[in-house]
Design a protein around this motif. Structure first.
Motif, PDB file in Angstrom:
ATOM      1  N   SER A 125       0.853  -1.046   0.243  1.00 30.58           N
ATOM      2  CA  SER A 125       0.117   0.151  -0.059  1.00 30.58           C
ATOM      3  C   SER A 125       0.792   1.388  -0.126  1.00 30.58           C
ATOM      4  CB  SER A 125      -1.015   0.056   1.282  1.00 30.58           C
ATOM      5  OG  SER A 125      -1.687   1.126   1.245  1.00 30.58           O
ATOM      6  N   LYS A 182      -1.105   3.949  -0.227  1.00 29.56           N
ATOM      7  CA  LYS A 182      -2.583   4.676   0.003  1.00 29.56           C
ATOM      8  C   LYS A 182      -2.561   5.777   0.940  1.00 29.56           C
ATOM      9  CE  LYS A 182      -7.482   3.071  -0.018  1.00 29.56           C
ATOM     10  NZ  LYS A 182      -7.483   3.445  -1.408  1.00 29.56           N
ATOM     11  N   LEU A 209      -1.606  -0.768  -3.938  1.00 32.13           N
ATOM     12  CA  LEU A 209      -2.783   0.238  -3.385  1.00 32.13           C
ATOM     13  C   LEU A 209      -2.369   1.706  -3.542  1.00 32.13           C
ATOM     14  CD1 LEU A 209      -4.229  -1.870  -0.321  1.00 32.13           C
ATOM     15  CD2 LEU A 209      -5.427  -1.494  -2.630  1.00 32.13           C
TER      16      LEU A 209
END
Lengths: 340, 340, 340, 340
Positions: free
Chosen positions: A3, A5, A303
């Protein structure tokens, strides 16, 4: 999946967890009146080279903003923010829920200008409209850009002149301070803003934000506001001990440096590949414009946040690094981008 | 000094810190949408033997109360509470700050009765007065007493009959569940209340409260309310992982048992010495009436809360134990009382 | 000086004052539960050809908007409005003071479009943002323009499809209804909007606004909201008797016709003189662009509102007529313009 | 039926209607900035013998209270009132809707005592509780009793000493001033309270209340609060012209005298008949204890408010007279009581 994110996927610096574990069975006074909060406040004062400011510790960002802003404003007063400002967009109307309008002004690259503030004042002329009383900015901004010292100075001067409270949301301040594009020292801030929020959650702490008041008048009864808004942590020492760890040495600075270094590597790989950026990359948030076919491949392995359609074949995405981002994951992303 | 001032002086059960440390560098989805929150919710559902309820995790008690209550009530609706209720006294007007009146009714030993609720309804007859819509109680109460199953059942029945939402604040639920005076099982609660708050902060967690909704209608858009009130923790998995630890086995129960066992020892010593209690001792809070000269000596060695002057020569104090209270400190207190 | 500043400089139609005087010493039930309010509601229902709607009477416009909007929305819900909308600009944050964000969307000539509403929905995707739940428009708009039936129909359809409450602020509805540009009948409104506010203050009444609810769910407990916001007039019959007078015959229609006729005369004189309009003149508000030297002369004899600088040598001004505007004053203004 | 239900069943003194009619077609500046409001303020200043106070005019009582109180208090501050106070009981939580707790203290005969205020301060000790900042009283009280000058002086002194704002709601001030039990002159008030609301609605006006601020700090930006709460009347001159009429001569005084004279007659008849009063009759509200069989007969001919069951065979009722009460109706009531 790996990730990129956000900068709050992981927990905290090891040293912070260790400190909490060491202190765990000690008895501390509740509600932030303990020795750790006191010490942490002193370290922050020292960092800022300002020894007559007040420091409070809160749990999260939206909370910090709503407690601080609602504490300062009279019912009919409003806060001016960039239209991209966190309080305007991403806090579910938290400020309005305390009764205050957010006057959202168009921003360039996430930044609020004196001109925009001026315009906001000009169109609010009398008692049939809200009364602008505070200016809210984020540094780094929500799109990863940084204010220059000159820009802050101008905003500061304008605010003083017009009796506006100047509040800076530094949820990602560690990244700002560690940026090579930054020209503002910690010790500049007391002269630049009235209220300063130094983020912990996104800067190496498990959770927590520090609020610094250079205008002491706002400190009066502030603990009533903290409590009323459900923001007073019973075990307040948990906040104190974390900011102690972050600011007694260079942990805060290092958290930002690591995040930025990781972002820099990704940035370079992207630039080499010829992709461009929606906003100039200055801190730990990159807004990259990918061809849609590349994006489709990337999404299978990594992500990140889709930002917006740029044109029929390109989309911008937000890639975020943090104090905890692993170099190996960065290398995987770089390799993937190079080969995509 | 040794503190019996409250049940949040220390941190968390070792196992909770260990779990956090283990998970620390993992990447978790933000804002409570992670696997730990999901698992923790399942453990709580299992504990309550109710598999279609909704569970949310928040940071603190005042926060939990204000988010839940403001989410349920229309602007002109009010919540009925005992005059000693936490929301009426000790939350700095947090409920009123969301726009709602707390209708405070006289209570006996901290408990709200059907009769009191009935009276509240009776005096609120039309649109010139607020509309009572929710009943709030605490179990254990703020003075350490416990509701019986029969009392809850009666309140529940009355609430159903009058379309009142029934909300139970169980900030110290672990102590209630472990009390020998308690006759309510976890599995009774889904049939007894609409909304249940299971405390973590005072029951072995570092921080955090679990909110259980047996009436699913309240779950709709509840996350908007959490966010708006600044109560959505970015690293929500921190809450999930703690409640996972508390409820996957008997940690929660044991936290209550230890606190109560410590309180029981103190209680017995006090009773033997001939001192009396302002409220019947049922859980981890004791309200002891000391002669003032004894009190003066005690205050030099121990911390606790002065409650109120009882007569010219006696004062009641609140003594609180917790999952973390050390037996040796209890023995010191007992010895001191015996010799005072 | 002669004022064209607004449509509330004078009092009320003579007939309204007469009615009040006749009723003055009668005893009426308080708080809007009298026979006059009942009758007035019936006349309005008949005018709208809708006999199952609810009608309430309030004192002023900001009040009406804040009571209605805060009654309908849950704490985290927001209302979408044109950026020029009254609730966004000219009500001192009244809606925000009840806790709700006004989502201001760019408007063309004061009108909100389906496209703008669509965009507002699109950018509010989850619980980190407010939830758009209501669409607010004004007809006539704040710049005197009118919605067409088709435009309202489209907005209505979009609202239904997306479960948005559709609220129309008709503070100057008499002027809209009497406009030759208007293609919407009173009897169309029940099918076009959910909530309709028919203005009295600017349409011949001394004061007062009528609120019509075609969606009966909003009527439940609405009187609690009226009272709580300080909007329940003790002598509510004063409102009833005025709307009785306005709607039992054609008084309301005539109020609009006179205002429009006066505006039309001024408009023609201005057009003949070759001056232009900032917004198409459709109702009783004209937004005229004057050369600055002409304006300087006008200001010495007449009152009106300076709107904005259009270019270095021109400024737009708002000229408003009303049911009470005297023809002789209009002639004076026309003469002045012709000779300026 | 003849109504003694309240003092707002009828309209206004003839002279007030006449004045409005005379002014009806004049053009007045909007929003209370007209000459009538200015004049009315001057008459009130003269009446109070205080020429540096600020005067504002609002429409109704709940509105006046909520605008004034929310304007003065910071978010965490609360207002102390008698439990029978209008803001605590009969305003649908209007004060709480602006975010503030009403601290309701037990009252004797509707009056708040220094002792009660003292107690309220004593139990609000720190930031975990609201901060009492204002004292609200009504004179006459909601049960028709009157404060003595000495009582007000004591409350005033206590408030000054403890930095509390002292606000007096005089919705029925005309009746207080005309009472033979009253020992407070208009010119005493500037030295006795900080904020004074002189009621119009119940004292001869069609509608409207005057708010007088002896502490000028509260005047700053007060018009923003008026507007935001929907309390700014477009045709503000309607309020000014009424208070001009009431205070330029003795109309206000006479309104109270007539109301009291009518109440006195009824009181004497009741006393002669041997019935007693729940509260000492001092002004235009009588709280009479009737045997239930008498009450049943009365209810067939007259309207009044049932107050409460006093015992198994007696009930108290509220009988109210006003400036408009007709002597013949009073005689009918007296006759009926005598013969019942």
């Amino acid at each position: 999946m790996i990730s990129f994110k956000n900068d709050y996927s992981e927990g905290a610096h090891d040293i912070i967890l260790e400190r909490i574990a060491e202190e765990n069975l000690m008895q501390n006074v509740g509600y932030g009146e303990d020795e750790h909060c006191k010490k942490a406040a002193e370290f922050i004062q020292k960092q800022l080279q300002c020894f007559d400011c007040d420091v409070h510790f809160l749990v999260g960002g939206t909370q910090t903003n709503l407690v601080m802003i609602s504490h300062c404003l009279k019912p009919y007063q409003a806060v001016i923010a960039a239209d991209s400002g966190h309080i305007n967009v991403h806090e579910t109307g938290a400020i309005e829920a305390t009764g205050h309008k957010v006057i959202a002004m168009p921003s360039g690259q996430g930044k609020l200008t004196v001109k925009a503030v001026q315009k906001a004042l000009k169109i609010h002329t009398d008692e049939h409209m809200v009364q602008p009383k505070m200016v809210y900015i984020s540094n780094p901004t929500e799109v990863g850009t940084l204010y220059t010292k000159k820009e802050l100075q101008e905003l500061h001067n304008f605010c003083k002149e017009h009796h506006l409270i100047f509040y800076l949301d530094g949820a990602r301040m560690a990244s700002a301070m560690a940026s090579k594009y930054n020209d503002i020292a910690f010790s500049d801030y007391p002269k630049l803003v009235d209220l300063l929020y130094l983020g912990g959650t996104k800067c190496g702490a498990l959770f927590g934000e520090a609020l610094v008041m250079f205008q002491r008048e706002w400190n009066e009864d502030f603990r009533f506001s903290i409590k009323q808004k459900g923001a007073m942590l019973a075990k307040g020492w948990l906040l104190g001990i974390q900011f102690e760890a972050l600011f007694e040495g260079d942990l805060y600075q290092k958290a930002g440096e690591h995040a930025n270094a990781m972002a820099e590597k990704i940035k370079n790989a992207i630039a080499q590949k010829g992709y461009t950026f929606q906003f100039p990359p200055c801190s730990n948030q990159l807004f990259v414009i990918f061809p849609d076919d590349v994006l489709q491949k990337l999404e299978k392995e990594f992500l990140f946040t889709i930002w917006e359609k740029v044109d029929n074949h390109h989309t911008s995405v937000r890639i975020v690094t943090s104090w905890a981002t692993k170099e190996e994951n960065v290398q995987k992303l770089i390799k993937f981008i190079q080969e995509a």
